[in-house]
Design a protein around this motif. Structure first.
Motif, PDB file in Angstrom:
ATOM      1  N   TRP A   8       0.875  -1.183   0.000  1.00  0.00           N
ATOM      2  CA  TRP A   8       0.000   0.000   0.000  1.00  0.00           C
ATOM      3  C   TRP A   8       0.898   1.214   0.000  1.00  0.00           C
ATOM      4  CZ3 TRP A   8      -1.264   3.839   3.877  1.00  0.00           C
ATOM      5  CH2 TRP A   8      -2.487   4.487   3.700  1.00  0.00           C
ATOM      6  N   THR A   9       0.874   1.932  -1.078  1.00  0.00           N
ATOM      7  CA  THR A   9       1.746   3.082  -1.192  1.00  0.00           C
ATOM      8  C   THR A   9       1.033   4.283  -0.563  1.00  0.00           C
ATOM      9  OG1 THR A   9       2.442   2.106  -3.262  1.00  0.00           O
ATOM     10  CG2 THR A   9       3.226   4.319  -2.794  1.00  0.00           C
ATOM     11  N   MET A  10       1.698   4.870   0.381  1.00  0.00           N
ATOM     12  CA  MET A  10       1.105   5.986   1.107  1.00  0.00           C
ATOM     13  C   MET A  10       1.066   7.233   0.237  1.00  0.00           C
ATOM     14  SD  MET A  10       2.372   6.584   4.991  1.00  0.00           S
ATOM     15  CE  MET A  10       3.096   4.985   5.215  1.00  0.00           C
ATOM     16  N   HIS A  14      -5.017   8.613  -1.561  1.00  0.00           N
ATOM     17  CA  HIS A  14      -5.824   7.742  -0.692  1.00  0.00           C
ATOM     18  C   HIS A  14      -6.713   8.579   0.219  1.00  0.00           C
ATOM     19  CE1 HIS A  14      -4.215   3.860  -1.674  1.00  0.00           C
ATOM     20  NE2 HIS A  14      -2.983   4.165  -1.330  1.00  0.00           N
ATOM     21  N   GLU A 168       6.004   6.685  -2.384  1.00  0.00           N
ATOM     22  CA  GLU A 168       5.456   7.454  -1.270  1.00  0.00           C
ATOM     23  C   GLU A 168       6.423   8.546  -0.818  1.00  0.00           C
ATOM     24  OE1 GLU A 168       4.360   3.999   1.112  1.00  0.00           O
ATOM     25  OE2 GLU A 168       5.927   4.440   2.538  1.00  0.00           O
ATOM     26  N   ARG A 169       7.648   8.488  -1.274  1.00  0.00           N
ATOM     27  CA  ARG A 169       8.603   9.530  -0.920  1.00  0.00           C
ATOM     28  C   ARG A 169       8.618  10.671  -1.960  1.00  0.00           C
ATOM     29  NH1 ARG A 169      12.316   8.153   3.264  1.00  0.00           N
ATOM     30  NH2 ARG A 169      12.698  10.381   3.175  1.00  0.00           N
ATOM     31  N   TYR A 189       7.082  18.681   1.239  1.00  0.00           N
ATOM     32  CA  TYR A 189       6.338  17.653   1.957  1.00  0.00           C
ATOM     33  C   TYR A 189       6.126  16.483   1.003  1.00  0.00           C
ATOM     34  CZ  TYR A 189       5.305  21.602   5.058  1.00  0.00           C
ATOM     35  OH  TYR A 189       5.408  22.687   5.894  1.00  0.00           O
ATOM     36  N   GLU A 190       6.348  15.290   1.507  1.00  0.00           N
ATOM     37  CA  GLU A 190       6.178  14.102   0.677  1.00  0.00           C
ATOM     38  C   GLU A 190       4.780  13.506   0.860  1.00  0.00           C
ATOM     39  OE1 GLU A 190       9.160  11.669   2.414  1.00  0.00           O
ATOM     40  OE2 GLU A 190      10.818  12.756   1.500  1.00  0.00           O
ATOM     41  N   ARG A 192       4.229  10.497   1.728  1.00  0.00           N
ATOM     42  CA  ARG A 192       4.327   9.719   2.964  1.00  0.00           C
ATOM     43  C   ARG A 192       4.290  10.600   4.207  1.00  0.00           C
ATOM     44  NH1 ARG A 192       7.366   4.653   5.050  1.00  0.00           N
ATOM     45  NH2 ARG A 192       8.393   5.366   6.921  1.00  0.00           N
ATOM     46  N   VAL A 195       0.758  11.993   4.749  1.00  0.00           N
ATOM     47  CA  VAL A 195      -0.235  11.038   5.245  1.00  0.00           C
ATOM     48  C   VAL A 195       0.021  10.722   6.720  1.00  0.00           C
ATOM     49  CG1 VAL A 195      -1.064   8.662   5.030  1.00  0.00           C
ATOM     50  CG2 VAL A 195      -0.745  10.060   2.981  1.00  0.00           C
ATOM     51  N   LEU A 196       1.267  10.493   7.081  1.00  0.00           N
ATOM     52  CA  LEU A 196       1.581  10.181   8.482  1.00  0.00           C
ATOM     53  C   LEU A 196       1.238  11.353   9.395  1.00  0.00           C
ATOM     54  CD1 LEU A 196       4.991   8.277   8.196  1.00  0.00           C
ATOM     55  CD2 LEU A 196       2.794   7.340   8.935  1.00  0.00           C
ATOM     56  N   MET A 199      -2.485  11.484   9.812  1.00  0.00           N
ATOM     57  CA  MET A 199      -2.993  10.406  10.684  1.00  0.00           C
ATOM     58  C   MET A 199      -2.731  10.751  12.144  1.00  0.00           C
ATOM     59  SD  MET A 199      -2.061   6.841   8.673  1.00  0.00           S
ATOM     60  CE  MET A 199      -3.097   5.763   9.689  1.00  0.00           C
ATOM     61  N   PRO A 385       9.416  11.593  10.894  1.00  0.00           N
ATOM     62  CA  PRO A 385       9.135  11.388   9.469  1.00  0.00           C
ATOM     63  C   PRO A 385       8.576  12.615   8.755  1.00  0.00           C
ATOM     64  CG  PRO A 385       7.491  10.265  10.812  1.00  0.00           C
ATOM     65  CD  PRO A 385       8.539  10.765  11.749  1.00  0.00           C
ATOM     66  N   TRP A 386       8.030  13.568   9.494  1.00  0.00           N
ATOM     67  CA  TRP A 386       7.513  14.764   8.823  1.00  0.00           C
ATOM     68  C   TRP A 386       8.353  15.998   9.154  1.00  0.00           C
ATOM     69  CZ3 TRP A 386       4.022  11.875  11.990  1.00  0.00           C
ATOM     70  CH2 TRP A 386       3.768  12.401  13.250  1.00  0.00           C
TER      71      TRP A 386
ATOM     72  N   MET B   5      12.098  14.982   3.268  1.00  0.00           N
ATOM     73  CA  MET B   5      11.808  14.805   4.684  1.00  0.00           C
ATOM     74  C   MET B   5      12.771  13.745   5.233  1.00  0.00           C
ATOM     75  SD  MET B   5       9.085  16.513   5.916  1.00  0.00           S
ATOM     76  CE  MET B   5       9.441  18.066   5.125  1.00  0.00           C
ATOM     77  N   GLN B   6      12.762  13.610   6.531  1.00  0.00           N
ATOM     78  CA  GLN B   6      13.685  12.666   7.169  1.00  0.00           C
ATOM     79  C   GLN B   6      13.292  11.213   6.917  1.00  0.00           C
ATOM     80  OE1 GLN B   6      14.232  13.697  11.303  1.00  0.00           O
ATOM     81  NE2 GLN B   6      14.948  15.754  10.812  1.00  0.00           N
ATOM     82  N   ASP B   7      14.290  10.351   6.935  1.00  0.00           N
ATOM     83  CA  ASP B   7      14.034   8.911   6.843  1.00  0.00           C
ATOM     84  C   ASP B   7      13.589   8.444   8.228  1.00  0.00           C
ATOM     85  OD1 ASP B   7      15.189   9.019   4.231  1.00  0.00           O
ATOM     86  OD2 ASP B   7      17.142   9.096   5.218  1.00  0.00           O
ATOM     87  N   TRP B   8      12.662   7.545   8.243  1.00  0.00           N
ATOM     88  CA  TRP B   8      12.124   7.075   9.534  1.00  0.00           C
ATOM     89  C   TRP B   8      11.513   5.715   9.275  1.00  0.00           C
ATOM     90  CZ3 TRP B   8       6.915   6.469  11.490  1.00  0.00           C
ATOM     91  CH2 TRP B   8       6.778   6.480  12.875  1.00  0.00           C
ATOM     92  N   ARG B 192       5.420  -2.187  10.036  1.00  0.00           N
ATOM     93  CA  ARG B 192       4.720  -1.099   9.360  1.00  0.00           C
ATOM     94  C   ARG B 192       3.211  -1.204   9.515  1.00  0.00           C
ATOM     95  NH1 ARG B 192       5.237   2.202   4.063  1.00  0.00           N
ATOM     96  NH2 ARG B 192       3.220   1.971   3.071  1.00  0.00           N
ATOM     97  N   MET B 199      -1.907   3.868  14.673  1.00  0.00           N
ATOM     98  CA  MET B 199      -2.128   5.305  14.462  1.00  0.00           C
ATOM     99  C   MET B 199      -3.583   5.554  14.078  1.00  0.00           C
ATOM    100  SD  MET B 199       1.315   6.661  12.489  1.00  0.00           S
ATOM    101  CE  MET B 199       0.997   8.434  12.707  1.00  0.00           C
ATOM    102  N   PHE B 354      -9.579   5.325   8.025  1.00  0.00           N
ATOM    103  CA  PHE B 354      -8.668   5.636   6.929  1.00  0.00           C
ATOM    104  C   PHE B 354      -7.552   4.594   6.847  1.00  0.00           C
ATOM    105  CE2 PHE B 354      -4.653   7.281   5.374  1.00  0.00           C
ATOM    106  CZ  PHE B 354      -5.029   7.609   4.081  1.00  0.00           C
ATOM    107  N   PRO B 385      -3.295  -1.499   4.056  1.00  0.00           N
ATOM    108  CA  PRO B 385      -1.942  -1.838   4.516  1.00  0.00           C
ATOM    109  C   PRO B 385      -1.892  -2.815   5.685  1.00  0.00           C
ATOM    110  CG  PRO B 385      -2.526   0.395   5.183  1.00  0.00           C
ATOM    111  CD  PRO B 385      -3.618  -0.079   4.278  1.00  0.00           C
TER     112      PRO B 385
END
Ligand SMILES: Nc1ncnc2c1ncn2[C@@H]1O[C@H](COP(=O)(O)OP(=O)(O)OP(=O)(O)O)[C@@H](O)[C@H]1O
Ligand SMILES: Nc1ncnc2c1ncn2[C@@H]1O[C@H](COP(=O)(O)OP(=O)(O)OP(=O)(O)O)[C@@H](O)[C@H]1O
Ligand SMILES: [Mg+2]
Ligand SMILES: [Mg+2]
Lengths: 533, 533
Positions: A8-10, A14, A168-169, A189-190, A192, A195-196, A199, A385-386, B5-8, B192, B199, B354, B385
């Motif tokens: 599932w690609t964020m 969606h 998603e990136r 902003y990506e 991913r 969405v995070l 949420m 992540p954000w 954005m940052q990797d996480w 994941r 969340m 969601f 997901p």
């Protein structure tokens, strides 16, 4: 594969798909600049976004291309948030309050190919057109007087479109900081991260969105992704009420008429609303929740909203953090607290929502991590992540080893996770080797009945290096002396924090996002001298 | 990179790190099987999880290795959720109510290397030990009488440990379905999927967790990840109250004593609680919210909880969906609804949160997607997901083209997104070419004052193919005739749905998860003949 969950690609698509499917009829109301009102719903927003994505492709735009918006809050602006992302593009929400040089810089830097804008900003477009070298197409949200109108433009499409897929990136939005020092910096902003962030934003400790929420966001869609509200709101299928003008009379009217339960804005917005109610002898709107962020929420503001039965969510964040970092709201012991205790707690900036992590480091030595003891203040760092890793087109990462981003803010972390912001690194006042929080002095000062606004900056002092001077705008018709203000502050801050001088001014300069501009204030009073300085 | 954005990496360890950092002192209370009570907090859970991860490595376990738990709900079980994942392992929560053959099958199939278990299940361990061929180490949660005790085992470690890193698609937990047909099937939850599910579970429309929530989950930690509560709760830093026994008297006592605000369980659990309160002439506990799921929540149950001032969250899901698919709670028009309307709405299974997406397809032709018209019922499919793609060690994917997983449930989708579950594919009764919902008949029947439990199955009928027969357990001391029950149902379901016979029985068989076992009921009445059949 030994067994797994689904792929599932964020993607932001969606979010709008979910809203259109699960809350198709939930309304999106807009009060336009000309006073007219329109109503659509999540289903309608999605259909229009599909058409817009098609229309962008018809103009030759492709994945990764940037589209600028120069617009207030309204349903068509919302359509563009999802339409551009759905085409695989990146929406650049331009702040119309920026100076021309900044406007030129960011649009060219982002390489925006299309610009969608409000008729109200036609003068900006006319003025900037020749300087914006990458923009090929202009579309006006309101009318076709000077160029293609948005409604005509998308109406030519069928809406029979598949969202453009991708990683998603991939970026879906770019926002620039307002550039109080140097050129503005772009934060991408990506899909991913968006969405995070949304949420996380839904949760009770943050925006607390449910199906019954009716939100009128005063925070502009052109600044810091409007705190992510348009995404989080879609996830919960809330009703949105937008106003393309920020006149408190209009906002108040819409709030009552549309049953608004939630609103969000910077302190000055709330202040203007209070003043409107006072001037007209009417009650505050019966909001369930008010989010205040962007600057510290002053005590009297929190108190007045709470007395009105409104839950206050005091949020801290920045363009670089998508923007939500912390939110202050009811703590677990809430039911046992007095109003005063609740107010004092809410004055702090709250706790990080799951996903982001904070720490403070020594102001003079950023390799020294400080304790979370509720006392030691230091430079605030954040990761998650954000949170930005690298600014758009930058040569190097904006994070230190360990992935921490330095916020430029100064704060104290409490053992229960609460952040208390005390200042900005560049505004903090260093007096005799000790730090004085300019923000705390300002917030205490605005509690004085005659003070409308206050700003504190450090001025050179031969003995103490710097001493605080407080600039005050008096409320209309109210009066007070410098002595009155100092006396008022006396039992609110440490004695050695008391300003060396109080200066009354007609106005205090503001930034493009409506905050006090200390930089401009310092420029204006560059020649200021303390009496004993 | 043009800016990002940052990797996480979405790992479950972020969840426990967050809880320990942002809500270190929030309590985790356990009432043990022997009546004793212990208190720890999120900080303590994390420290013990670090030690457990170290202890597992000391036993030679490595990334991807499986650890079985055979335990009720308590703080040490919670430690193992995070400790195993933190070592890069996979926790296999074994349902102690399974039959020996199933217990043998799943532990060997999962290849569990370590088993942590409650002293109460020592008889199972003694019985199964020789049949569990892969288990090398046994650790007892409560005592060291027969083997190493958990507390001693982890106490030997320093807790100075770095969580094992890995991909967000690594598994962290495996749960088996109870295997009502054929062998149980293993579903692997990934880091994941677990984080995203939690969340989403936080939000007001689902568990509505905030700092002030105090949750006593009756849903066992050995079934379907206890609905994800231990993860979502950690994200919000809630207080947990666990009880290692499910005696309503104990649960009730703990709820009052610990200020429990939220609870969650299958309908039979709530029923037992009602009966306990009635038998003792006491009020229901003053809960703010009750989550009911696993089977349809009957009308009288929802009504009684609502009259008690408790918000009812009626959740639908399954092991294969992590498990939350939909949650029914207040809709946006809630404030304008009567109690009766609220109850009737809540009887449906709610709306997808969601992340997940539902559709229904024709029961006879699963390529035909059905309309969301609130009328047409069909086979329910889900994707997202946190939905299974392939069962553990399966040869092929469990999803159809387009990534849809067939739930085995039958339902109706309403235009506003609400799911109404009508039956299971294998339980639905086909009479004269039309479908009758066995579940609706059962739920109507339990509203009769003399009926304690009811189960409906289709029996062969020469003319209609199948006709419903209702099996009824009477309440202790209550009486009624088959005619009474039919008369009672007459205005609640369509006339042609009325059962051809009502049979009174002493008990109805249940599955290992406490649900009615139609399969066993059918076996028991294999020779049953309808009067006109
Ligand atoms: N609740 C709050 N209390 C105090 N300060 C806040 C709060 N929320 C935000 N801020 C301040 O606003 C900054 C973020 O500003 P933002 O990113 O929204 O605008 P910007 O365009 O970067 O402009 P600038 O940073 O110059 O204000 C934070 O770094 C912090 O200093
Ligand atoms: N709210 C609900 N209303 C009606 N049925 C429900 C509800 N929640 C769950 N169910 C039923 O329970 C099933 C999921 O069961 P679960 O995965 O928890 O257990 P299991 O081990 O697979 O056992 P089994 O499927 O045999 O009951 C769903 O497919 C559905 O039939
Ligand atoms: Mg900034
Ligand atoms: Mg099942």
């Amino acid at each position: 594969m030994l067994g797994a969950m689904q792929d599932w690609t964020m993607r932001v698509t969606h979010v709008i798909d979910h809203a259109a499917r699960e809350a198709p009829d939930r309304e999106i109301v807009t009060r336009w600049a000309d006073g007219s009102e329109t109503r659509t719903n999540w289903q309608g927003i999605r259909t229009d976004a599909l058409k817009m994505a098609q229309a962008l492709q018809a103009l030759g735009l492709r994945k990764g291309d940037k589209v600028a918006s120069l617009a207030m809050n309204h349903s068509r602006h919302l359509v563009s948030w999802y339409g551009v992302a759905g085409m695989g593009g990146v929406l650049h929400t331009v702040n119309p309050r920026l100076f021309d040089d900044q406007l030129e810089y960011i649009v060219n830097h982002a390489e925006d190919r299309v610009m969608v804008y409000d008729a109200a900003f036609q003068p900006i477009v006319d003025r900037m057109r020749d300087r914006w070298t990458t923009v090929e197409h202009y579309i006006c949200f309101d009318s076709g007087e000077h160029t293609t109108s948005f409604e005509d433009w998308i109406a030519a499409q069928s809406g029979d479109f598949q969202w453009v897929a991708g990683s998603e990136r991939d970026p879906c939005m770019i926002c620039y900081t307002s550039g109080t020092t140097g050129n503005p910096k772009g934060v991408q902003y990506e899909h991913r991260s968006t969405v995070l962030h949304a949420m996380a934003g839904l949760q009770p400790a943050a925006f607390n969105f449910s199906a019954s929420s009716v939100m009128l966001p005063v925070v502009p869609m052109f600044h810091a992704a409007s705190w992510g509200l348009p995404y989080a709101g879609a996830m919960a299928g809330i009703k949105f009420v937008f106003s393309a003008v920020n006149d408190p009379a209009v906002l108040h009217d819409m709030m009552l008429k549309e049953g608004v339960t939630d609103s969000a804005g910077v302190p000055t917005v709330w202040l203007a609303h209070f003043q409107y109610c006072d001037a007209n002898g009417i009650d505050l709107p019966p909001l369930k929740a008010a989010t205040i962020g962007g600057s510290a929420a002053p005590k009297f503001m929190i108190e007045r909203l709470m007395k009105n039965g409104t839950r206050v969510q005091h949020a801290w964040g920045m363009t670089e953090t998508s923007p939500i970092g912390t939110v202050g709201g009811p703590t677990h012991d809430w039911e046992n607290l007095s109003l005063e205790e609740r107010v004092v707690k809410t004055m702090k900036q709250g706790r990080p929502i799951f996903g982001v992590e904070l720490r403070t480091v020594d102001l003079d030595d950023n390799t020294k991590v400080l304790p979370r003891d509720g006392e030691t203040s230091g430079a605030l760092q954040i990761r998650g992540p954000w949170v930005v890793k690298r600014y758009f087109k930058a040569e190097e990462d904006a994070v230190t080893e360990g992935g921490w981003f330095d916020t430029g803010d100064v704060g104290v972390l409490h053992p229960d996770g609460t952040l208390q912001l005390t200042d900005r690194t560049k505004d903090v006042i260093k007096s005799g080797g000790e730090w004085i929080s300019s923000v705390e002095l300002e917030n205490a000062a605005v509690g004085h009945p005659a003070v409308a606004e206050a700003a504190c900056i450090g001025m050179f002092h031969p003995k103490w290096d710097e001493r605080p001077v407080l600039f005050v705008v008096k409320k209309e018709g109210a009066d007070c002396s410098d002595r009155d203000v100092i006396d008022y502050l006396a039992d609110k801050v440490a004695k050695w924090w008391l300003p060396d001088a109080v200066e009354f001014v007609d106005d205090i300069p503001h930034t493009a996002t409506g905050k006090i501009s200390k930089k401009d204030l310092r420029d204006r009073f560059a020649d200021y001298k303390l009496a004993d300085g």
